[in-house]
Design a protein around this motif. Structure first.
Motif, PDB file in Angstrom:
ATOM      1  N   THR A 166      12.494 -31.598 -24.690  1.00  0.00           N
ATOM      2  CA  THR A 166      13.639 -30.803 -24.042  1.00  0.00           C
ATOM      3  C   THR A 166      13.535 -30.985 -22.570  1.00  0.00           C
ATOM      4  OG1 THR A 166      14.679 -28.595 -23.728  1.00  0.00           O
ATOM      5  CG2 THR A 166      12.185 -28.863 -23.666  1.00  0.00           C
ATOM      6  N   MET A 167      14.591 -31.102 -21.889  1.00  0.00           N
ATOM      7  CA  MET A 167      14.524 -31.256 -20.315  1.00  0.00           C
ATOM      8  C   MET A 167      14.495 -30.007 -19.715  1.00  0.00           C
ATOM      9  SD  MET A 167      14.785 -34.589 -20.141  1.00  0.00           S
ATOM     10  CE  MET A 167      15.158 -34.653 -18.275  1.00  0.00           C
ATOM     11  N   GLU A 172      11.406 -34.301 -18.620  1.00  0.00           N
ATOM     12  CA  GLU A 172      11.220 -34.129 -20.223  1.00  0.00           C
ATOM     13  C   GLU A 172       9.844 -33.577 -20.506  1.00  0.00           C
ATOM     14  OE1 GLU A 172      12.805 -36.911 -23.638  1.00  0.00           O
ATOM     15  OE2 GLU A 172      10.845 -37.900 -22.875  1.00  0.00           O
ATOM     16  N   ARG A 173      10.000 -32.462 -21.484  1.00  0.00           N
ATOM     17  CA  ARG A 173       8.932 -31.635 -21.894  1.00  0.00           C
ATOM     18  C   ARG A 173       8.866 -31.720 -23.642  1.00  0.00           C
ATOM     19  NH1 ARG A 173       5.940 -31.605 -17.183  1.00  0.00           N
ATOM     20  NH2 ARG A 173       6.915 -30.421 -15.444  1.00  0.00           N
ATOM     21  N   ASP A 174       7.596 -31.585 -24.098  1.00  0.00           N
ATOM     22  CA  ASP A 174       7.226 -31.499 -25.393  1.00  0.00           C
ATOM     23  C   ASP A 174       7.589 -29.920 -25.649  1.00  0.00           C
ATOM     24  OD1 ASP A 174       6.842 -34.068 -25.877  1.00  0.00           O
ATOM     25  OD2 ASP A 174       4.570 -33.933 -25.940  1.00  0.00           O
ATOM     26  N   ARG A 295      15.795 -20.723 -22.808  1.00  0.00           N
ATOM     27  CA  ARG A 295      16.660 -20.519 -23.800  1.00  0.00           C
ATOM     28  C   ARG A 295      17.051 -22.068 -24.259  1.00  0.00           C
ATOM     29  NH1 ARG A 295      21.712 -18.295 -20.237  1.00  0.00           N
ATOM     30  NH2 ARG A 295      21.747 -19.812 -18.667  1.00  0.00           N
ATOM     31  N   ILE A 296      18.003 -22.208 -25.160  1.00  0.00           N
ATOM     32  CA  ILE A 296      18.668 -23.426 -25.815  1.00  0.00           C
ATOM     33  C   ILE A 296      19.696 -23.929 -25.097  1.00  0.00           C
ATOM     34  CG2 ILE A 296      20.016 -24.508 -27.842  1.00  0.00           C
ATOM     35  CD1 ILE A 296      16.938 -24.395 -28.242  1.00  0.00           C
ATOM     36  N   GLU A 297      19.570 -25.156 -24.672  1.00  0.00           N
ATOM     37  CA  GLU A 297      20.897 -26.056 -24.078  1.00  0.00           C
ATOM     38  C   GLU A 297      21.538 -26.808 -24.808  1.00  0.00           C
ATOM     39  OE1 GLU A 297      21.695 -24.539 -21.156  1.00  0.00           O
ATOM     40  OE2 GLU A 297      19.591 -23.856 -20.653  1.00  0.00           O
ATOM     41  N   GLU A 298      22.680 -27.360 -24.654  1.00  0.00           N
ATOM     42  CA  GLU A 298      23.541 -28.130 -25.465  1.00  0.00           C
ATOM     43  C   GLU A 298      22.840 -29.325 -25.690  1.00  0.00           C
ATOM     44  OE1 GLU A 298      27.397 -29.196 -23.702  1.00  0.00           O
ATOM     45  OE2 GLU A 298      28.051 -26.976 -23.739  1.00  0.00           O
ATOM     46  N   ALA A 299      21.931 -29.669 -25.140  1.00  0.00           N
ATOM     47  CA  ALA A 299      21.124 -31.078 -25.279  1.00  0.00           C
ATOM     48  C   ALA A 299      20.078 -30.808 -26.497  1.00  0.00           C
ATOM     49  CB  ALA A 299      20.440 -31.644 -23.915  1.00  0.00           C
ATOM     50  N   ASP A 305      20.944 -31.862 -33.985  1.00  0.00           N
ATOM     51  CA  ASP A 305      22.139 -32.345 -34.662  1.00  0.00           C
ATOM     52  C   ASP A 305      21.972 -33.759 -34.955  1.00  0.00           C
ATOM     53  OD1 ASP A 305      23.494 -30.047 -34.703  1.00  0.00           O
ATOM     54  OD2 ASP A 305      24.777 -30.586 -32.877  1.00  0.00           O
ATOM     55  N   ARG A 306      21.123 -34.396 -34.127  1.00  0.00           N
ATOM     56  CA  ARG A 306      20.704 -35.661 -34.546  1.00  0.00           C
ATOM     57  C   ARG A 306      19.872 -35.929 -35.863  1.00  0.00           C
ATOM     58  NH1 ARG A 306      17.091 -39.224 -30.316  1.00  0.00           N
ATOM     59  NH2 ARG A 306      18.966 -38.157 -28.979  1.00  0.00           N
ATOM     60  N   ALA A 307      18.897 -35.011 -36.073  1.00  0.00           N
ATOM     61  CA  ALA A 307      18.114 -34.744 -37.040  1.00  0.00           C
ATOM     62  C   ALA A 307      18.936 -34.796 -38.500  1.00  0.00           C
ATOM     63  CB  ALA A 307      17.220 -33.790 -37.206  1.00  0.00           C
ATOM     64  N   THR A 308      20.041 -33.836 -38.349  1.00  0.00           N
ATOM     65  CA  THR A 308      20.969 -33.883 -39.458  1.00  0.00           C
ATOM     66  C   THR A 308      21.536 -35.065 -39.708  1.00  0.00           C
ATOM     67  OG1 THR A 308      21.423 -31.467 -38.681  1.00  0.00           O
ATOM     68  CG2 THR A 308      23.021 -32.284 -40.229  1.00  0.00           C
ATOM     69  N   ARG A 309      22.146 -35.602 -38.870  1.00  0.00           N
ATOM     70  CA  ARG A 309      22.683 -37.026 -39.058  1.00  0.00           C
ATOM     71  C   ARG A 309      21.904 -38.052 -39.831  1.00  0.00           C
ATOM     72  NH1 ARG A 309      24.830 -36.137 -33.942  1.00  0.00           N
ATOM     73  NH2 ARG A 309      23.694 -37.443 -33.066  1.00  0.00           N
TER      74      ARG A 309
END
Length: 719
Positions: A166-167, A172-174, A295-299, A305-309
């Motif tokens: 996450t950013m 960038e952080r784990d 909290r969750i951001e759009e990124a 969603d990338r994992a889903t694809r």
């Protein structure tokens, strides 16, 4: 059962074994063992158990100190009570003895017996139980480090770790944990409701802090632990404890309508919908890293969603169970009443992708031993990498699925970053490391000392020569252990008089439906192609209906339990040598459970020579409440003659024996109460009293001084 020519030859070959048989009367039968000190060891073992017993979850596993104490006391005559601890701590040996467990479960009895130089044979109808036990018995011959395992971890981690970042402020952080919440529609106003038990993510009593989030925008705030209300910068006010869900009831914040979150039947529930709303991320690396919430951001949603694809691109080649969760014979409607009908439903797309890549890589490992270690780690890893994994708020770590022995529905699950090293309970790397520690322990075991230390275990067990084989191999001396996935109602692989000791822990009536839970693991074993016959397909479930444990308390079910247990006890009696011994542990709060056990035992031919209490569990946890039994009754039996089935319903107990059982159980209770921390309570006294009544049962319906066994057991009450 007639012996084959081969079986006769095996017995002939065994006449030269070094095991000389049991004392005519053992210290265990005399009852002169340090029960309170053994209980203290059990409590400590619950906090720091043998690493072998931590490699994979099994349900209601007994502590190793219980079985080791039994083995020690069996080797000594009554006049050697003062040698108990010296023997326990390094000189216990039953060299050459054949030990049988017809209900291996987690394998503890066989591991402890093999450490005492016995050759061991185990049967269990559950394939997950035999899977775990085979590893435990073979661990001393394995390596605690394999290069192939490092390579696999590195390969899969490179593919998955980018999806757990996450950013934060441009850096960038784990991510360590992703927080999800179930979303359910209000049946009154059709609003989508997030099912939060409260609005706290975590807390630290030591620091006096808590981390709470806004019920509207999900912004996370660090507050003093005593603060009750959050005033968010978005303008919303959140009462921290006022969640939207509790005790299975949802309260809609819009219209205040209340409704159950579970369906009334197995067909009425919709599959749960989940929403990602917060994360716990790391700053720094290693032991010096710090943990923070956001909290969750759009990124962040885009990464998921990338994992889903990626998952969709794999298509039909996806290595994920396709099997439905069995419906027939269940003792618990969960998880079906919450809409989870397939085992794949327990996992979100990122988790499925991780498990697919990991399982596929494991299948390519050439080394059999390295692959077995990875398969075990994969199986154990499932419970901390699914949507039934909870978050322990005060400890700030995952609480695995089956932390309690049931399908506990989690409305706010946590998704773990599976490739963190060191930090993170249940990451794959930490699970592999746990297996390495278990193998190292198997090569150089230690034992808890009653004075509070841990000492090296001194023995002459040739661990490098320990090997798994067939039952015939064990009987002939060419193998150390044999494990069979089958019922013990017909032990056709064992000839008459071939076993020195039966040491076991049978299912406790209806306390736990083992296969109902283990089927979760079996579905993945089938997907990986590692399930044993007859479970080596993708459609056969674990033996829920065939398992001895009952799922309902009808007269028919109780009768079936008694008859099947009786058949197994009869087989144990048949395969015991003339001077053989059978020892088993048991507890249950219902007199009907003891009635079934007593009737089965009485007609099996086994003759009880001693009953004594022994603590079978460590410290109480999620399963402890008023009335919980923590102490087992240990029943010691000698081989005897079977009673004809014509007298099946005529089990009775002398009135004097009932009185004596009450007196003896009360005497144990009074004595053990002196050591309060070992926790011998009234439910344990009642359990012991009933075991003693069962041990006194006879077949003699005409005697006016006898009371039917069922009536005798009902005279036992608490208080």
């Amino acid at each position: 059962m007639a012996k084959t020519g081969q079986a006769k030859q095996i017995i002939e070959n065994r006449r030269g074994d070094t095991f000389g048989g049991w004392p005519a009367r053992t210290l265990l039968e005399a009852g002169d063992i340090p029960i309170a000190q053994i209980a203290e060891l059990a409590l400590r073992e619950g906090q720091s158990s043998n690493p072998l017993y931590r490699v994979h979850r099994w349900f209601a596993r007994r502590v190793g100190s219980q079985f080791r104490s039994i083995l020690t006391a069996l080797t000594l005559p009554p006049d050697k009570a003062n040698a108990f601890w010296d023997t326990y701590l390094g000189k216990t040996s039953v060299h050459g003895a054949i030990v049988l467990d017809p209900f291996i479960g987690g394998g503890t009895s066989l591991v402890e017996s093999m450490r005492c130089n016995a050759r061991v044979i185990g049967f269990d109808i559950d394939p997950v139980a035999t899977f775990i036990t085979r590893f435990e018995l073979a661990a001393s011959r394995m390596e605690d480090h394999y290069l192939e395992i490092e390579q696999i971890c590195k390969e899969v981690a490179q593919l998955i770790t980018p999806l757990h970042r996450t950013m934060v402020d441009g850096v960038e952080r784990d991510v360590l944990h992703h927080f999800w919440v179930q979303v359910k529609q209000c049946s009154n106003c059709q609003s989508d409701v997030e099912l939060h038990p409260h609005f706290q993510l975590a807390y630290s009593k030591e620091k006096g802090l808590q981390w709470v989030f806004c019920k509207d925008c999900h912004a996370v705030h660090e507050l003093p632990i005593e603060r009750k209300v959050l005033h968010c910068s978005c303008g919303k006010r959140t009462t921290v404890s006022a969640g939207t869900h509790g005790n299975g009831i949802m309260t809609c914040p819009t219209c205040k309508h209340t409704q159950k979150i579970a369906a009334d039947d197995l067909d009425g529930a919709e599959r749960p919908a989940w929403r990602l709303f917060a994360q716990e991320y790391l700053v720094g690396t290693g032991k010096n890293c710090t943990r923070h919430f956001k909290r969750i951001e759009e990124a962040d949603q885009a990464l998921y969603d990338r994992a889903t694809r990626k998952l969709r691109m794999i298509g039909n080649g996806l290595l994920v169970p396709t099997r439905s969760i069995p419906r027939e014979g269940r003792s618990d409607g969960r998880p079906l009443i919450h809409g989870i009908r397939l085992y794949a439903d327990f996992f979100n797309d990122r988790q499925k992708l991780h498990l697919h890549l990991l399982g596929s890589a494991i299948g390519r490992v050439e080394s059999d031993e390295a692959r077995r270690c990875l398969e075990l780690a994969f199986s154990e890893h499932l419970t901390t990498n699914c949507m039934y994994t909870a978050y322990a708020f005060g400890y700030r770590r995952t609480s695995p699925m089956f932390s309690i022995h049931s399908y506990r529905h989690i409305t706010r699950p946590v998704e773990l970053n599976p490739w963190q090293d060191g930090v993170g309970r249940g990451t794959f790397i930490n699970t592999v490391r746990k297996i390495s520690k278990a193998i190292a322990f198997a090569k150089a075991p230690e034992e808890l000392h009653p004075e509070g230390t841990r000492v090296a275990y001194e023995d002459d067990f040739e661990r490098k020569q320990a090997c798994l084989g067939s039952v015939d191999d064990v009987l002939s001396g060419s193998a150390t252990a044999a494990i069979e996935t089958q019922s013990s109602e017909e032990l056709h692989l064992l000839p008459d008089g071939s076993v020195d000791l039966v040491l076991t822990d049978p299912p406790y009536f209806d306390n736990l439906s083992y296969s109902e839970l283990s089927d979760f693991y079996l579905a993945w074993h089938q997907a990986l192609g590692i399930a044993p016959p007859p479970y080596d397909d993708n459609v056969t479930s674990a033996p829920i209906l065939q398992n001895l444990a009952i799922t309902r308390r009808s007269d028919e079910a109780i009768k079936g339990y008694q008859e099947r247990l009786q058949q197994i006890f009869m087989e144990c009696n048949r395969v015991l040598k003339p001077d053989g011994i059978c020892v088993f542990t048991y507890h249950h709060k219902l007199s009907s459970a003891w009635d079934a056990l007593g009737t089965a035992l009485l007609h099996s031919g086994l003759s009880v020579t001693k009953v004594l209490p022994m603590r079978g569990e460590g410290q109480g946890g999620l399963h402890t409440y008023d009335g919980t039994i923590k102490w087992d009754a240990v029943l010691v039996c000698r081989k005897g003659n079977q009673v004809t089935s014509a007298s099946l319903d005529n089990a009775a107990v002398p009135r004097t024996a009932i009185k004596q059982a009450k007196q003896q159980a009360s005497a144990y209770a009074e004595d053990l109460a002196k050591a309060r921390k070992i926790g011998f309570r009234d439910p344990d006294r009642l359990n012991l009293e009933r075991a003693m009544i069962v041990a006194s049962a006879v077949i003699d319906p005409a005697n006016p001084h006898l009371v039917p066994l069922s009536d005798a057991l009902k005279t036992s009450t608490t208080g």
